[in-house]
Design an enzyme around this catalytic site. Structure first.
Site, PDB file in Angstrom:
ATOM      1  N   GLU A 193       0.703  -1.341  -0.007  1.00  0.00           N
ATOM      2  CA  GLU A 193      -0.045   0.129   0.014  1.00  0.00           C
ATOM      3  C   GLU A 193       0.984   1.290   0.077  1.00  0.00           C
ATOM      4  OE1 GLU A 193      -3.095   0.776  -0.364  1.00  0.00           O
ATOM      5  OE2 GLU A 193      -4.212  -1.266  -0.176  1.00  0.00           O
ATOM      6  N   SER A 226     -27.270 -28.007  51.949  1.00  0.00           N
ATOM      7  CA  SER A 226     -26.062 -28.452  52.892  1.00  0.00           C
ATOM      8  C   SER A 226     -24.652 -27.952  52.519  1.00  0.00           C
ATOM      9  CB  SER A 226     -26.273 -29.891  52.967  1.00  0.00           C
ATOM     10  OG  SER A 226     -27.471 -30.501  53.218  1.00  0.00           O
TER      11      SER A 226
END
Length: 780
Positions: free
Chosen positions: A92, A349
Site C-alpha cells: 500500500e 447443605s
C-alpha cells in the site's frame, strides 16, 4: 558603491527577511488556529457503542456492535503479525515511514493518469490519507482529495507513524460488518491476527481496497487473485520459497458469525464498560467451550424450564476460567437470560463444611467427635435427614460426608446461629434472609439465600489455607481475600470431604481420594436447588441445577444430578495429579475414645468403648457435648454383685459387691448401641433383689409384639399388619423401624405398620427425654 547606498540595501534586505518571517509566523499561527478550529477526526468515534469481550488469550467471547452494527476487535500493533504489517506497507505505501502524510510522486502520477484518461485511475493515497478517509468519509472528488491531503498532514502532526498505523489496523474496512485486521482474521480465518501466515497476511492486506468485491467467504476466486498480486509485489521482502508456498494455498474462509461464549458474563461486564472498546477477561476460551458443551449434552435429559449454572475459579489467582450463567442462552423456555451464577438461592447443605470448620476453630469438636444422628428436638425445631433415616452415634467426619442434618443442627446449636452467620460474613460469604428474619438453626439446612458466585469464592478457602476470595473476572480486578478458617481447620475439612477423614483415608474409601477432589453436595427444600461444589489443588468448581422460577424438581438432588456434572468438569479441565499435602504444624493425628471424645489413655482402657484416629487442631481434644437429656457427669460408678455380676446396691443386698467405674453415652444415643457395644456401654441388668431400683430404660414399653417373636404370613400374598402401642408416656414419641424414622406422633395413638418384607425387624420407640424401648422379631 557609496556607503549610504550599501546601508540602504542592507536595510531593505533586513526588512524583507522580517516581512517573510512575519508572513511565515502568520501562516503558522493561521495553521495552528485552523487546526484548533478544524481538528482531525478522533480515532474511536464509536467507542461508547462498540464493545468486544475477549478471553485471556484474546479469543472473542462476545461482540457488541456499534450503532451501524459494525464489528471491531481492538488490537495493539504488537499483537499483529509482522507479516501483515510488512505486506501492508510493502503493497500500500512503501514510503509510509518517510513521507509527511502525502507522497508527492504518487500524487503526481495519479494526476497525470487523471489528465490522460479523463478519470481517476489511481488515487495516489498514502496509508495516512486512507486513515483520514476512514476517520472522516470524504467524496472521491478533487475538492475531496485536497481535503484528504490536508487531513493527512494534520494526522502526521498529531500522531506518530505507529499510532497512524494502529488506527488503520483497527478501522480498515474488511467486508460486510467487519472492521480491522483482528476482526477479519477471527471471522474469516478463525485465528488471531498475530498468527497470520504469508498468504493470510497478503489476503488481509489487499482486502480493504475492495471489501465487498474481495470478501473471501463470498468471492474466493477474486480474493485469491488479489492476494497473489500482493504476494508477487513482496518479492525481495519475503523469500521466493515463502512466496511460492503462499501462492499454492487456497483461499478458504469460514462463515462470518457472531462470537457467543460466556454470553451472560459478557452482558454483566458490558454494564461496567464505561466507554471502553474492549474488555479482557480471565476466562479460558477452551475451558469455557468445554463447560458449555458439557451443559448442552445434558439438556436432552432435563425437564422443561430447568437450567444450569457453572463457575470455575483458579485457586491461586482467584481468576474465573469458565462462567455459564444458564444452560442454553438460546432457549427462552429455560430462562436463558437469567444469570444463575448471581441469583440468590437456598444453598441446602453446602454450608456444613464451614460450620464444622468454624466449630473446630472454636475448640468445640475435632474430626471424630461423637455426635448423635437420632430424633432430637431443639427448642421445638425437629430436623430430619434427607433419606428420613437415622444412624445413631456418628463422628463429625461421618456426619459431614453423609451430610446428616441432625448432627449439623446440634453443632450449630452449640456454636450459635448468629455467630456462625457473622463468621461467614467476615469470610466473604453473605447470607440473605427474608425481611424481618434473623439467623436460626434452619440456616445450616438451607434456611437462607446465597449465590453460586459467593459459594465458589468461599470454597476456595479449602485450597488456600483457609483464606477465601472473591472471583475475579478481569486481570485488573483487585484481589479481595478474607480469612474464613484457620489453615488447620481448612486442612481437616478438606481431608474429610476428599477422603472421609483419617478413618476413610485409612481404608482408602474416600470418594475423591484418588483424584484429589474434595466436594460437597446440597439440595434445598422441595428439590428446588441441586448443588455440588468441588475443590482440587488447582480449581474450585461450582454447579447449580434447578428452575430459575423456584418451582420444585422432584427427584433432583445434588448427589444424583449436580455431582456427576461436577466430576465431568474436573475430568475435562483438571488432569493435574494431586499433590501430596502435609498437615500444618497446628494439626496432628491422635487416638480418641468414645463416648468421652477425649484422647485415648491406656490407664483408662475400660472407659474407652470405641477408638478412632482423629485430626486434632492445636493439640486440643474437646470432650463430647454435654448430655442434652440427662444431667450429671459423663463419668460415674455403680456396684455389681461380686459373684453374679448383676447390678446391685447396699440397700437391696448384703452380698459382696464390686465397684465399677463407667462412662455414660448421651441418653439419646443409648437406644442405638447395639450388639457388643451395648453390652460394653450399658450397665448390667439389676439383680432380682433390686427390681425397685430406677432403670434408665424403665417407664416406656412397646405392646403388641414381643422380642424374639416369629410372625408368619397366613397367605403368601398377604402382608401381616402390626398394631403397636406405647405405655409409660403421654407426650409425643418417635417410632423407628430398622433405624429409619417411621412416625412421630402422640403416645396415645396406635402405630400401624405393614410387614412387607421377610427377615428380622427392629422397632424402637423413644420419647424426647431419651427414654426408649426396643423389640426385635422375625417375619417369615
Amino acid at each position: 558603491m557609496s556607503w549610504p547606498h550599501i546601508r540602504r540595501q542592507r536595510l531593505h534586505g533586513l526588512l524583507r527577511r522580517r516581512r517573510a518571517w512575519l508572513i511565515g509566523l502568520a501562516l503558522l499561527l493561521a495553521l495552528v488556529v485552523l487546526d484548533a478550529v478544524f481538528p482531525p477526526p478522533v480515532p474511536g468515534r464509536d467507542a461508547p457503542h462498540a464493545l468486544l469481550i475477549v478471553a485471556r488469550d484474546g479469543t472473542p467471547l462476545r461482540a457488541f456492535p456499534d450503532r451501524d452494527h459494525v464489528w471491531r476487535h481492538p488490537v495493539a500493533l504488537s499483537d499483529v503479525s509482522p507479516l501483515y504489517l510488512a505486506a501492508l506497507e510493502g503493497y500500500e505505501d512503501r514510503w509510509f515511514r518517510w513521507h509527511p502524510g502525502v507522497n508527492p510522486l504518487a500524487l503526481a502520477r495519479a494526476g497525470w493518469q487523471w489528465l490522460r484518461h479523463g478519470e481517476i485511475v489511481s488515487g495516489g493515497s498514502t496509508l495516512t490519507m486512507q486513515v483520514a478517509r476512514i476517520l472522516e468519509p470524504i467524496p472521491r472528488t478533487l475538492p475531496g482529495k485536497l481535503r484528504q491531503i490536508v487531513r493527512a498532514v494534520q494526522l502526521e502532526a498529531h500522531y506518530s507513524k505507529d499510532e497512524i498505523l494502529g488506527i488503520y489496523v483497527n478501522y480498515a474496512p474488511m467486508g460486510g460488518v467487519l472492521e480491522g485486521v483482528e476482526a477479519a482474521s477471527r471471522a474469516y480465518l478463525g485465528k488471531p491476527a498475530r498468527r497470520l501466515s504469508h498468504a493470510d497476511a497478503a489476503l488481509l492486506a489487499v482486502l480493504p481496497q475492495a471489501p465487498s468485491r474481495l470478501r473471501p467467504d463470498r468471492q474466493p476466486a477474486r480474493a485469491r487473485q488479489a492476494r497473489d498480486k500482493v504476494l508477487q509485489r513482496m518479492a525481495g521482502v519475503w523469500s521466493a520459497a515463502d512466496i511460492g508456498d503462499a501462492l499454492q494455498e487456497p483461499v478458504v474462509a469460514q462463515t462470518v458469525r457472531d462470537p457467543l461464549l460466556a454470553p451472560l458474563l459478557a452482558e454483566r461486564l458490558r454494564k461496567e464498560a464505561a466507554g471502553r472498546q474492549r474488555i479482557d477477561t480471565t476466562l479460558d476460551a477452551q475451558a469455557q467451550q468445554t463447560v458449555e458443551l458439557l451443559l448442552a449434552n445434558r439438556l436432552a435429559g432435563l425437564p422443561p424450564r430447568v437450567s444450569m449454572a457453572v463457575l470455575v475459579v483458579d485457586n491461586e489467582t482467584l481468576e474465573v476460567r469458565a462462567y455459564a450463567g444458564s444452560a442454553d442462552f438460546s432457549d427462552a423456555d429455560r430462562f436463558a437470560h437469567v444469570d444463575m451464577v448471581r441469583a440468590s438461592r437456598s444453598p441446602g447443605s453446602t454450608l456444613k463444611p464451614f460450620l464444622y470448620g468454624l466449630a473446630i476453630d472454636e475448640g468445640l469438636i475435632h474430626s471424630e467427635s461423637l455426635l448423635g444422628d437420632v430424633p432430637q428436638s431443639f427448642g421445638g425445631y425437629q430436623p430430619g435427614n434427607f433419606q428420613q433415616s437415622f444412624h445413631g452415634p456418628v463422628s463429625v467426619s461421618e456426619a459431614l460426608t453423609k451430610s446428616l442434618n441432625v448432627p449439623a443442627v446440634e453443632v450449630l446449636d452449640r456454636l450459635d446461629p448468629n455467630r456462625f452467620v457473622a463468621a461467614l460474613r467476615r469470610g466473604g460469604l453473605k447470607l440473605d434472609f427474608p425481611k424481618g428474619e434473623s439467623p436460626n438453626l434452619a440456616v445450616i439446612l438451607g434456611g437462607a439465600g446465597t449465590t453460586l458466585e459467593q459459594l465458589v469464592g468461599a470454597y476456595t478457602a479449602f485450597a488456600r489455607q483457609g483464606v477465601s476470595g472473591k472471583p475475579r473476572y478481569t486481570p485488573e480486578a483487585p484481589r479481595v481475600e478474607q480469612r474464613m478458617l484457620s489453615a488447620g481447620a481448612a486442612f481437616i475439612i478438606r481431608d474429610i470431604l476428599e477422603s472421609g477423614g483419617p478413618v476413610g483415608r485409612a481404608v482408602e474409601a474416600g470418594s475423591g481420594i484418588r483424584r484429589g477432589i474434595a466436594w460437597k453436595t446440597g439440595t434445598s427444600f422441595g428439590f428446588r436447588d441441586a448443588w455440588s461444589i468441588g475443590v482440587s489443588d488447582r480449581l474450585t468448581v461450582g454447579v447449580w441445577i434447578g428452575r430459575p422460577d423456584g418451582t420444585p424438581n422432584p427427584g433432583f438432588f445434588g448427589a444424583n444430578i449436580a455431582a456427576p456434572l461436577l466430576v465431568d468438569i474436573f475430568s475435562a479441565l483438571d488432569q493435574q495429579a494431586p499433590a501430596q499435602r502435609t498437615p500444618p504444624l497446628s494439626v496432628r493425628q491422635e487416638k480418641i475414645c468414645w463416648p468421652l471424645g477425649t484422647r485415648y489413655d491406656p490407664a483408662e482402657e475400660g472407659l474407652c468403648q470405641r477408638q478412632a484416629l482423629a485430626w486434632l487442631l492445636n493439640d486440643t481434644a474437646p470432650p463430647t457435648f454435654a448430655d442434652r437429656l440427662r444431667s450429671g457427669e459423663a463419668r460415674y460408678s455403680y456396684e455389681v454383685d461380686a459373684r453374679s455380676g448383676l447390678r446391685t446396691t447396699a440397700e437391696c443386698t448384703d452380698r459382696p459387691r464390686r465397684k465399677i467405674d463407667a462412662v455414660r453415652w448421651p441418653a439419646a444415643l443409648e437406644p442405638w448401641l447395639g450388639g457388643d457395644l451395648a453390652r460394653k456401654a450399658l450397665p448390667p441388668a439389676w439383680d432380682p433383689a433390686c427390681r425397685r431400683q430406677s432403670d434408665p430404660e424403665a417407664g416406656l414399653r412397646i405392646s403388641g409384639v414381643t422380642s424374639g417373636e416369629v410372625i408368619k404370613r397366613v397367605r403368601p400374598d398377604q402382608d401381616p399388619v402390626l398394631r403397636l402401642e406405647v405405655r409409660g408416656q403421654r407426650g409425643p414419641v418417635y417410632w423407628l423401624i430398622n433405624g429409619r424414622l417411621a412416625g412421630h406422633r402422640p403416645a396415645h395413638l396406635p402405630f400401624i405398620h405393614r410387614l412387607s418384607e421377610s427377615g428380622r425387624v427392629d422397632i424402637t420407640v423413644m420419647d424426647e427425654q431419651g427414654r426408649f424401648d426396643r423389640v426385635s422379631f422375625s417375619v417369615r
